[in-house]
Design a protein around this motif. Structure first.
Motif, PDB file in Angstrom:
ATOM      1  N   MET A   9     -10.138  -3.995   1.488  1.00  0.00           N
ATOM      2  CA  MET A   9      -8.923  -4.727   1.837  1.00  0.00           C
ATOM      3  C   MET A   9      -7.712  -3.810   1.639  1.00  0.00           C
ATOM      4  O   MET A   9      -7.566  -3.204   0.578  1.00  0.00           O
ATOM      5  CB  MET A   9      -8.767  -5.973   0.947  1.00  0.00           C
ATOM      6  N   PRO A  10      -6.870  -3.681   2.634  1.00  0.00           N
ATOM      7  CA  PRO A  10      -5.680  -2.829   2.476  1.00  0.00           C
ATOM      8  C   PRO A  10      -4.650  -3.522   1.573  1.00  0.00           C
ATOM      9  O   PRO A  10      -4.617  -4.736   1.468  1.00  0.00           O
ATOM     10  CB  PRO A  10      -5.145  -2.691   3.892  1.00  0.00           C
ATOM     11  N   LYS A  11      -3.834  -2.699   0.917  1.00  0.00           N
ATOM     12  CA  LYS A  11      -2.761  -3.243   0.101  1.00  0.00           C
ATOM     13  C   LYS A  11      -1.686  -3.804   1.015  1.00  0.00           C
ATOM     14  O   LYS A  11      -1.321  -3.211   2.012  1.00  0.00           O
ATOM     15  CB  LYS A  11      -2.143  -2.167  -0.777  1.00  0.00           C
ATOM     16  N   ILE A  12      -1.176  -4.957   0.639  1.00  0.00           N
ATOM     17  CA  ILE A  12      -0.151  -5.583   1.438  1.00  0.00           C
ATOM     18  C   ILE A  12       1.108  -5.694   0.573  1.00  0.00           C
ATOM     19  O   ILE A  12       1.053  -6.143  -0.559  1.00  0.00           O
ATOM     20  CB  ILE A  12      -0.596  -7.008   1.888  1.00  0.00           C
ATOM     21  N   GLY A  13       2.208  -5.238   1.110  1.00  0.00           N
ATOM     22  CA  GLY A  13       3.478  -5.333   0.419  1.00  0.00           C
ATOM     23  C   GLY A  13       3.843  -4.010  -0.248  1.00  0.00           C
ATOM     24  O   GLY A  13       3.068  -3.050  -0.271  1.00  0.00           O
TER      25      GLY A  13
END
Length: 120
Positions: free
Chosen positions: A114-118
């Motif tokens: 899962m990519p980092k968001i924010g």
């Protein structure tokens, strides 16, 4: 007043044109044809071990008689599949399963993460 509204409605189920009404007949049980417990209990009263063995045999035989060939084959296949699953589970300990799963996860590519968001 509400009773007057439904006064002209006929009761019962719907009937199709030309369809004949078939009533189910009840099966009669003749008491003289049923096996008596006194004859069966006297034959089983020899020993406890023999009586339980014959009762188990009778239950197995009655089970087989009530099932079709397809049902018997289906249950046999189900039993074999269950045995294979149990053998596979019993062959490895929990620790070995966890180590194998960790190896599998480490071998996966990074695009599955899962990519980092924010910001951050």
């Amino acid at each position: 007043m509400t009773g007057d509204v439904y006064a002209n409605v006929s009761g019962g189920g719907l009937r199709l044109k030309g369809a004949k009404i078939e009533k189910k007949k009840k099966k009669k049980i003749h008491k003289d044809k049923l096996p008596t417990e006194s004859t069966s209990s006297s034959s089983h009263s020899d020993t406890k071990v023999d009586s339980t063995a014959t009762e188990n045999d009778k239950s197995i035989i009655s089970e087989v008689v009530n099932k079709t060939d397809a049902e018997c084959k289906f249950e046999e296949v189900q039993r074999k599949r269950l045995e294979k699953i149990l053998e596979k589970k019993a062959s490895k300990s929990h620790r070995e399963e966890v180590e194998e799963y960790n190896k599998y996860l480490s071998g996966l590519t990074d695009h599955n993460d899962m990519p980092k968001i924010g910001p951050g």
